[in-house]
Design an enzyme around this catalytic site. Structure first.
Site, PDB file in Angstrom:
ATOM      1  N   HIS A 169     -45.104 -14.493   0.011  1.00 16.99           N
ATOM      2  CA  HIS A 169     -44.074 -15.266  -0.669  1.00 16.99           C
ATOM      3  C   HIS A 169     -43.934 -14.779  -2.106  1.00 16.99           C
ATOM      4  O   HIS A 169     -44.916 -14.672  -2.832  1.00 16.99           O
ATOM      5  CB  HIS A 169     -44.473 -16.751  -0.618  1.00 16.99           C
ATOM      6  N   ASP A 208     -37.930 -14.950   6.043  1.00 20.31           N
ATOM      7  CA  ASP A 208     -39.124 -15.609   5.506  1.00 20.31           C
ATOM      8  C   ASP A 208     -38.777 -17.014   5.012  1.00 20.31           C
ATOM      9  O   ASP A 208     -37.660 -17.494   5.183  1.00 20.31           O
ATOM     10  CB  ASP A 208     -39.822 -14.748   4.456  1.00 20.31           C
ATOM     11  N   ASP A 209     -39.776 -17.680   4.490  1.00 15.36           N
ATOM     12  CA  ASP A 209     -39.666 -19.071   4.026  1.00 15.36           C
ATOM     13  C   ASP A 209     -39.424 -20.054   5.175  1.00 15.36           C
ATOM     14  O   ASP A 209     -38.980 -21.175   4.959  1.00 15.36           O
ATOM     15  CB  ASP A 209     -38.588 -19.243   2.957  1.00 15.36           C
TER      16      ASP A 209
END
Length: 177
Positions: A134, A13-14
């Site tokens: 997130h 992720d990110d």
């Protein structure tokens, strides 16, 4: 008789946070250590990350963000329960506290998540392969938005939200903004 086949999905992720992180994620994908990515559509490098995902045919999901940076939806234009006076999201703990005290207008959450989905489609030309969140602000009873925008572990009553249970990832020590 062979047992059922299991496929391990490892999502980075990110994606879109910054070019250096994106380079590392792509390197991990090309090496086979990562099988998909989750794109922060409000990240500083979202456009270049989307280009990398298309170029390398990386399965890409939406990394829904209500805690860091600036919004992409209508909240960016004015007063919003999702933002600090400076126009940034409230941070992970700030958002959770605002939700707990009734300080977040859920229609604004829906608008922002829908705007992030639209932005994802603009960047990648299609729907995400998955949706996750997130800094996990979408779990622990914080949000109950439209089912099509919720990650599987929020939508499914069969999966419990625990720190290491199915549907959750563990992160290293990233500072909150």
């Amino acid at each position: 008789m062979a047992g059922p086949r299991v496929r391990l999905v490892v999502t980075a992720d990110d994606f879109g946070y910054c070019p250096r992180r994106d380079e590392g994620i792509v390197e991990a994908f090309l090496a086979g250590a990562v099988t998909s990515v989750s794109l922060l559509v409000n990240g500083a490098a979202a456009e270049s990350a989307a280009d990398l995902a298309r170029r390398h045919k990386i399965p890409t999901g939406l990394h829904a963000n209500l805690s860091e940076g600036r919004p992409v939806g209508p909240a960016r234009l004015g007063d919003s329960s999702l933002l600090s006076p400076e126009g940034f999201f409230l941070g992970k703990m700030g958002f959770r506290e605002a939700v707990a005290t009734g300080g977040v207008a859920l229609p604004q959450v829906r608008e922002e998540l829908e705007a992030q989905l639209i932005r994802f489609r603009e960047l990648l030309g299609g729907d995400p392969t998955h949706v996750d969140g997130h800094q996990h602000v979408h779990v622990d009873g914080c949000l109950r938005g439209p089912e099509h925008l919720r990650p599987a572990h929020v939508c499914s009553s069969r999966i419990r939200s625990t720190s290491t249970g199915p549907g959750r990832h563990t992160h290293g020590p990233y500072p909150d903004s």
